[in-house]
Design a protein around this motif. Structure first.
Motif, short mmCIF file in Angstrom:
data_model
loop_
_atom_site.label_atom_id
_atom_site.label_comp_id
_atom_site.label_asym_id
_atom_site.label_seq_id
_atom_site.Cartn_x
_atom_site.Cartn_y
_atom_site.Cartn_z
N GLU A 1 0.82 -1.22 0.00
CA GLU A 1 0.00 0.00 0.00
C GLU A 1 0.85 1.26 0.00
O GLU A 1 0.54 2.23 -0.70
CB GLU A 1 -0.94 0.01 1.22
N ARG B 1 2.27 2.04 -3.36
CA ARG B 1 1.25 2.60 -4.27
C ARG B 1 1.11 4.10 -4.02
O ARG B 1 1.08 4.91 -4.96
CB ARG B 1 -0.09 1.91 -4.05
N ALA B 2 1.00 4.47 -2.74
CA ALA B 2 0.86 5.89 -2.40
C ALA B 2 2.09 6.68 -2.85
O ALA B 2 1.96 7.79 -3.39
CB ALA B 2 0.65 6.05 -0.89
N VAL C 1 1.93 7.45 -6.68
CA VAL C 1 1.08 8.58 -7.05
C VAL C 1 1.77 9.89 -6.69
O VAL C 1 1.77 10.85 -7.48
CB VAL C 1 -0.30 8.47 -6.38
N GLU C 2 2.39 9.95 -5.53
CA GLU C 2 3.12 11.16 -5.12
C GLU C 2 4.23 11.49 -6.11
O GLU C 2 4.45 12.65 -6.45
CB GLU C 2 3.69 10.98 -3.72
N HIS D 1 -7.27 0.82 -4.59
CA HIS D 1 -6.43 1.77 -3.87
C HIS D 1 -5.92 2.89 -4.78
O HIS D 1 -6.01 4.07 -4.42
CB HIS D 1 -5.26 1.02 -3.23
N PHE D 2 -5.41 2.54 -5.96
CA PHE D 2 -4.95 3.57 -6.88
C PHE D 2 -6.09 4.50 -7.27
O PHE D 2 -5.89 5.72 -7.38
CB PHE D 2 -4.33 2.94 -8.14
N LYS E 1 -8.69 5.31 -5.42
CA LYS E 1 -8.93 6.19 -4.28
C LYS E 1 -7.83 7.25 -4.16
O LYS E 1 -8.10 8.39 -3.79
CB LYS E 1 -9.00 5.36 -2.99
N LEU E 2 -6.61 6.88 -4.50
CA LEU E 2 -5.50 7.83 -4.41
C LEU E 2 -5.60 8.96 -5.43
O LEU E 2 -5.21 10.10 -5.14
CB LEU E 2 -4.17 7.09 -4.60
#
Length: 251
Positions: free
Chosen positions: A64, A67-68, A71-72, A117-118, A120-121
């Motif tokens: 997780e 993944r975050a 995106v950052e 998850h992606f 939602k990000l």
């Protein structure tokens, strides 16, 4: 046809080879700015060498935090994200009886939860601009039996998630759709390996199961993904489109 993708920022998971690579290539050809994320360092380097001006990110998409971080990194590099392609996936396990719960969980984490998850990000980014597209790469086996049970289950969940999220965010100018490929032949895929191992069996499978009489290509999937991400598909939301040469048994 001008798809108005010039300078759009596109993030593609599992983008270093196969279908993901061709999706990345198709967006680059339309003038988009593309980021791909994958686990394999060597495959990412090869993709970078072949595609040129592309952002590559190495990450374990079962994780997780990674993944975050992905995106950052894309937002830090490009300033925004306009299109998310949830393409990463894989097949594992065997029969339901012989497959451990850990294998079921891993299949869901990679094929399904990563997409959730992606999505939602990136939603806050897309909602802020009241525009954007999310495209999930599912499978015809998400609608019927045919692949391994763990894979089928995860892809079925992805199709359901596509429709639910699409209905939730269309009011925010965000379109969510899915593409369900049939059997696609590419050098790094399972079908290529099976074809080399038993050409007679696989050629018979094609004859019996694919009305078009051949495997599909990654380019044929990429073309549909590119269209769905564009403004030309402005009234398509919550759909899962088969790209399978007639292989699917579903209506």
């Amino acid at each position: 046809m001008d798809l108005n993708m010039k300078n759009k920022v596109v993030l593609i998971t599992g983008g270093s080879k196969g279908i993901g690579f061709e999706i990345a290539k198709s967006f680059l050809e339309e003038g988009a700015r593309v980021a791909i994320v994958a686990r394999g360092k060597e495959a990412l380097s090869e993709a970078k060498a072949r595609l040129g001006d592309i952002l590559t990110i190495q990450a374990d998409l079962l994780n997780e935090q990674e993944r975050a971080n992905t995106v950052e990194e894309v937002v830090h590099h490009f300033g925004t994200i306009d299109v998310l392609i949830n393409n990463v996936g894989g097949s594992n396990g065997s029969t339901a009886d012989e497959t451990t719960m850990d294998i079921f969980r891993e299949a869901l984490e990679l094929n399904y939860f990563s997409a959730v998850h992606f999505s939602k990000l990136v939603l806050p980014i897309l909602k802020a601009k009241q525009a954007g597209a999310i495209i999930n790469i599912s499978s015809v086996f998400g609608r019927e039996s045919g692949g391994k049970i763990t894979y089928n289950n995860a892809k079925a969940a992805m199709i359901s998630f596509t429709k639910a999220l699409a209905d939730e965010v269309i009011k925010d100018g965000i379109r969510v759709n899915s593409v369900a490929p049939g059997s696609i032949l590419h050098p790094s895929g399972n079908w290529q390996r099976r074809l080399e191992e038993n050409p007679e069996k696989i050629n018979q499978f094609v004859k019996d199961e694919i009305p078009a009489g051949r495997f599909g290509t990654p380019e044929e999937v990429a073309n549909v993904v590119l269209f769905l991400a564009s403004e030309k598909a402005s009234w398509i939301s919550g759909a899962t489109i088969n790209v399978d040469g007639g292989q699917s048994k579903s209506h």
